[in-house]
Design a protein around this motif. Structure first.
Motif, PDB file in Angstrom:
ATOM      1  N   LYS B   3      51.543  45.168  43.443  1.00 43.89           N
ATOM      2  CA  LYS B   3      51.935  43.822  43.828  1.00 43.89           C
ATOM      3  C   LYS B   3      51.335  42.831  42.843  1.00 43.89           C
ATOM      4  O   LYS B   3      50.148  42.908  42.525  1.00 43.89           O
ATOM      5  CB  LYS B   3      51.380  43.493  45.228  1.00 43.89           C
ATOM      6  CG  LYS B   3      52.066  44.246  46.363  1.00 43.89           C
ATOM      7  CD  LYS B   3      51.288  44.060  47.654  1.00 43.89           C
ATOM      8  CE  LYS B   3      51.959  44.788  48.792  1.00 43.89           C
ATOM      9  NZ  LYS B   3      52.721  43.875  49.664  1.00 43.89           N
ATOM     10  N   LEU B   4      52.167  41.912  42.381  1.00 39.16           N
ATOM     11  CA  LEU B   4      51.683  40.906  41.428  1.00 39.16           C
ATOM     12  C   LEU B   4      52.073  39.505  41.884  1.00 39.16           C
ATOM     13  O   LEU B   4      53.211  39.260  42.291  1.00 39.16           O
ATOM     14  CB  LEU B   4      52.250  41.154  40.032  1.00 39.16           C
ATOM     15  CG  LEU B   4      51.716  42.357  39.257  1.00 39.16           C
ATOM     16  CD1 LEU B   4      52.464  42.499  37.941  1.00 39.16           C
ATOM     17  CD2 LEU B   4      50.216  42.219  39.004  1.00 39.16           C
ATOM     18  N   ARG B  28      37.644  35.271  34.328  1.00 44.71           N
ATOM     19  CA  ARG B  28      37.444  36.387  33.387  1.00 44.71           C
ATOM     20  C   ARG B  28      36.589  37.488  33.990  1.00 44.71           C
ATOM     21  O   ARG B  28      36.726  38.657  33.625  1.00 44.71           O
ATOM     22  CB  ARG B  28      36.776  35.873  32.108  1.00 44.71           C
ATOM     23  CG  ARG B  28      37.666  34.974  31.261  1.00 44.71           C
ATOM     24  CD  ARG B  28      37.042  34.752  29.876  1.00 44.71           C
ATOM     25  NE  ARG B  28      37.894  33.879  29.068  1.00 44.71           N
ATOM     26  CZ  ARG B  28      37.609  32.615  28.767  1.00 44.71           C
ATOM     27  NH1 ARG B  28      36.476  32.060  29.195  1.00 44.71           N
ATOM     28  NH2 ARG B  28      38.441  31.903  28.027  1.00 44.71           N
ATOM     29  N   LYS B  29      35.687  37.116  34.906  1.00 44.89           N
ATOM     30  CA  LYS B  29      34.802  38.108  35.540  1.00 44.89           C
ATOM     31  C   LYS B  29      35.563  39.095  36.420  1.00 44.89           C
ATOM     32  O   LYS B  29      35.024  40.140  36.777  1.00 44.89           O
ATOM     33  CB  LYS B  29      33.789  37.378  36.439  1.00 44.89           C
ATOM     34  CG  LYS B  29      32.618  36.756  35.718  1.00 44.89           C
ATOM     35  CD  LYS B  29      31.694  36.132  36.776  1.00 44.89           C
ATOM     36  CE  LYS B  29      30.807  35.061  36.155  1.00 44.89           C
ATOM     37  NZ  LYS B  29      30.199  34.197  37.207  1.00 44.89           N
ATOM     38  N   ILE B  30      36.781  38.712  36.843  1.00 41.09           N
ATOM     39  CA  ILE B  30      37.511  39.539  37.810  1.00 41.09           C
ATOM     40  C   ILE B  30      38.326  40.592  37.075  1.00 41.09           C
ATOM     41  O   ILE B  30      39.271  40.274  36.339  1.00 41.09           O
ATOM     42  CB  ILE B  30      38.417  38.656  38.692  1.00 41.09           C
ATOM     43  CG1 ILE B  30      37.538  37.661  39.453  1.00 41.09           C
ATOM     44  CG2 ILE B  30      39.239  39.509  39.653  1.00 41.09           C
ATOM     45  CD1 ILE B  30      38.311  36.550  40.124  1.00 41.09           C
ATOM     46  N   GLU B  31      37.992  41.826  37.281  1.00 40.18           N
ATOM     47  CA  GLU B  31      38.634  42.892  36.524  1.00 40.18           C
ATOM     48  C   GLU B  31      40.112  43.038  36.886  1.00 40.18           C
ATOM     49  O   GLU B  31      40.475  42.970  38.063  1.00 40.18           O
ATOM     50  CB  GLU B  31      37.914  44.223  36.762  1.00 40.18           C
ATOM     51  CG  GLU B  31      38.291  45.222  35.682  1.00 40.18           C
ATOM     52  CD  GLU B  31      37.504  46.516  35.776  1.00 40.18           C
ATOM     53  OE1 GLU B  31      37.842  47.441  35.028  1.00 40.18           O
ATOM     54  OE2 GLU B  31      36.584  46.586  36.604  1.00 40.18           O
ATOM     55  N   GLY B  32      40.932  43.234  35.894  1.00 41.59           N
ATOM     56  CA  GLY B  32      42.345  43.525  36.123  1.00 41.59           C
ATOM     57  C   GLY B  32      43.227  42.303  36.177  1.00 41.59           C
ATOM     58  O   GLY B  32      44.452  42.403  36.199  1.00 41.59           O
ATOM     59  N   ILE B  33      42.630  41.116  36.183  1.00 46.94           N
ATOM     60  CA  ILE B  33      43.452  39.912  36.228  1.00 46.94           C
ATOM     61  C   ILE B  33      43.917  39.574  34.802  1.00 46.94           C
ATOM     62  O   ILE B  33      43.225  39.883  33.831  1.00 46.94           O
ATOM     63  CB  ILE B  33      42.664  38.750  36.875  1.00 46.94           C
ATOM     64  CG1 ILE B  33      43.629  37.831  37.616  1.00 46.94           C
ATOM     65  CG2 ILE B  33      41.849  37.989  35.835  1.00 46.94           C
ATOM     66  CD1 ILE B  33      42.954  37.028  38.682  1.00 46.94           C
ATOM     67  N   THR B  34      45.109  38.998  34.696  1.00 45.89           N
ATOM     68  CA  THR B  34      45.628  38.593  33.385  1.00 45.89           C
ATOM     69  C   THR B  34      45.673  37.070  33.310  1.00 45.89           C
ATOM     70  O   THR B  34      46.324  36.432  34.129  1.00 45.89           O
ATOM     71  CB  THR B  34      47.044  39.149  33.162  1.00 45.89           C
ATOM     72  OG1 THR B  34      47.009  40.562  33.303  1.00 45.89           O
ATOM     73  CG2 THR B  34      47.563  38.792  31.781  1.00 45.89           C
ATOM     74  N   GLU B  56      44.810  40.288  46.040  1.00 46.95           N
ATOM     75  CA  GLU B  56      43.358  40.247  46.246  1.00 46.95           C
ATOM     76  C   GLU B  56      42.667  39.605  45.038  1.00 46.95           C
ATOM     77  O   GLU B  56      41.798  38.743  45.182  1.00 46.95           O
ATOM     78  CB  GLU B  56      42.788  41.661  46.466  1.00 46.95           C
ATOM     79  CG  GLU B  56      43.288  42.371  47.721  1.00 46.95           C
ATOM     80  CD  GLU B  56      44.755  42.795  47.625  1.00 46.95           C
ATOM     81  OE1 GLU B  56      45.240  43.080  46.502  1.00 46.95           O
ATOM     82  OE2 GLU B  56      45.436  42.823  48.676  1.00 46.95           O
ATOM     83  N   GLN B  57      43.050  40.049  43.839  1.00 43.61           N
ATOM     84  CA  GLN B  57      42.449  39.493  42.623  1.00 43.61           C
ATOM     85  C   GLN B  57      42.723  37.998  42.517  1.00 43.61           C
ATOM     86  O   GLN B  57      41.844  37.205  42.173  1.00 43.61           O
ATOM     87  CB  GLN B  57      43.015  40.208  41.380  1.00 43.61           C
ATOM     88  CG  GLN B  57      42.532  41.633  41.218  1.00 43.61           C
ATOM     89  CD  GLN B  57      43.413  42.439  40.250  1.00 43.61           C
ATOM     90  OE1 GLN B  57      44.529  42.052  39.928  1.00 43.61           O
ATOM     91  NE2 GLN B  57      42.894  43.574  39.799  1.00 43.61           N
TER      92      GLN B  57
END
Lengths: 299, 299
Positions: B3-4, B28-34, B56-57
């Motif tokens: 899901k995006l 930037r600290k949140i892994e997997g976010i673009t 969630e991200q």
């Protein structure tokens, strides 16, 4: 911008699934690669793997999985309904994103050289072919595993990499590069398959039509309709909308109409966006305007 | 299937770029976010951030960046040309892939509740709005930061979350959900802007046309042509090809032709694939047939 390439190696084992898993495991070890699909067919005794990654990841995945297949598969014992000539039978590379066909040809040569260095005869095919008669995979594979013990000694069939001598355990491998194929069928409101066939003949390359289109006429029994069934082997040059409009133009001659079309299997976004761009007359369209393209580039 | 969701928070600081970096660092600290883009405008004194990730991200990224903005930005000292009412001025959520607008509304409420718990008045807007008069952002923000000290005491403008009392340091925040907007312009071979405007009026919702289309007629001085400039605020319901065909139909009345069109900015793949599907008459098309869609789902 992230470069993405697809590779669809075919392995000559479809029954011993534990063995197949060992081959796939070699790919799973490579970080960042995406395994889109793999499936084994018992009758064909063959496994088809579809994976996508950067050129470097894909090169490593193709080499590592072929190495494992060479280790585990013994072609002297192989039986199966599908034509084959080696443990790793074919390894085609296809551009997906920000990659040219030339880069795919480079990767094909690199992978071919690796297999050759292990004593496996390698033939480059399709866009990577070193001679016109090696373009077509069926022609390369003709005679199959059993026939290659003799075929390989013919100078015309000297391998592009590896020894000019059959490898009994691993057979030979065809390594190629090609643009993605688009399977596109157009349904007509006539039950007369001769009309569908006549249209196909005018639209396809061999009959004087579009250079990268192959096609035949088919009967759709259940619908009492017919179909022009086409393969677009280079959709960037012979476009989906061109094929569609050519069929429409030919159909007119017979008072026949298009009732619908279908796209078979997975296709690249660009093959259909071209059609949107054409019909909506979009000026200066750039693929980077597509959110999903940008997301893939950033990943 | 992954899901995006997209989120485009606007922060009321566009001059102190070191401060802006501190806000972006939270994302930037949140892994997997673009992070697709962020840009600061000095005149507007405002930064617009575009980011994509899982619900969630994105929820965490919206909350963490707004928290940092509340800490670092002092609205009592803010000046800028762009309308604004808070340190984190607006936070819109948009579906990208395998996500519904309802899931975006849920995320908007969760993020709104978080800001409210810090003492920041929050208004839900667009598809997340609790009342029809809060749908339109301009209407919510009317009076801006300075005006809200009074506006907030009006019962009609009781915040959806947080105290009914202005937060002098952080102001108020509008949190919303909306489907992506498609900016689509069609160029006509007439220099008469009145004709373009008449066409726009027939095609747009307010004039009796397509429900989710806004539009005006514009003069293209350099080309000596005119343009119907449209915003499709829900392209899944009012489609790009419908807007195109409606303009063509109206233009006929004046003997005017479409010479081209343009798509502005980033748009979802589906908005144009719909057009390909329509014009090519594709039956039973499934978005999962698009390679790029599958790749994003697998990531």
């Amino acid at each position: 911008m992230k470069k993405l390439m697809e590779c669809v190696p075919n392995f000559s084992e479809g029954r011993d699934l534990a063995l197949v898993e060992q081959i796939i495991d070699e790919v799973r070890k490579i970080e960042g690669i995406t395994i889109l699909d793999y499936s084994s067919d018992k009758d064909h005794n063959r496994t088809v793997l579809t994976m996508i990654g950067s050129p470097e990841q894909i090169t490593k995945a193709a080499i590592d999985s072929a190495k494992k297949a060479a280790e585990l598969i013994d072609m002297t014992k192989h039986e199966g309904a599908h034509p084959r000539m080696g443990a790793t039978d074919v390894i085609p590379f296809t551009p997906v994103s920000n990659v040219t066909i030339d880069e795919c040809i480079q990767v094909a040569k690199e992978v071919g050289a690796a297999l050759g260095s292990w004593g496996i005869p390698v033939y480059l095919y399709e866009d990577a072919a070193s001679k016109p008669e090696r373009t077509n995979l069926a022609q390369v594979r003709k005679g199959q595993y059993e026939g290659f013990f003799e075929k390989i000694s013919d100078e015309a069939w000297k391998p592009d990499f590896g020894p000019q001598e059959m490898n009994a355990k691993s057979g030979c491998t065809a390594v190629g590069a090609r643009v993605p194929l688009v399977a596109f069928n157009i349904n007509l409101d006539t039950p007369d398959v001769e009309i569908a066939d006549k249209i196909a003949k005018k639209v396809r390359h061999i009959g004087g039509g579009l250079r990268f289109v192959k096609g035949i006429g088919l009967k759709l029994e259940e619908r009492n309709q017919t179909q022009v069934s086409m393969n677009l082997v280079n959709f960037e040059k012979s476009s989906v909308y061109q094929a569609f409009e050519m069929v429409r133009i030919e159909a007119k001659r017979y008072g026949v109409n298009i009732v619908g079309s279908e796209v078979i299997g997975t296709i690249p976004m660009k093959s259909l966006l071209d059609a949107a761009e054409y019909y909506l007359q979009i000026e200066n369209f750039n693929l980077d305007q597509i959110l999903e393209k940008r997301l893939l580039d950033e990943k």
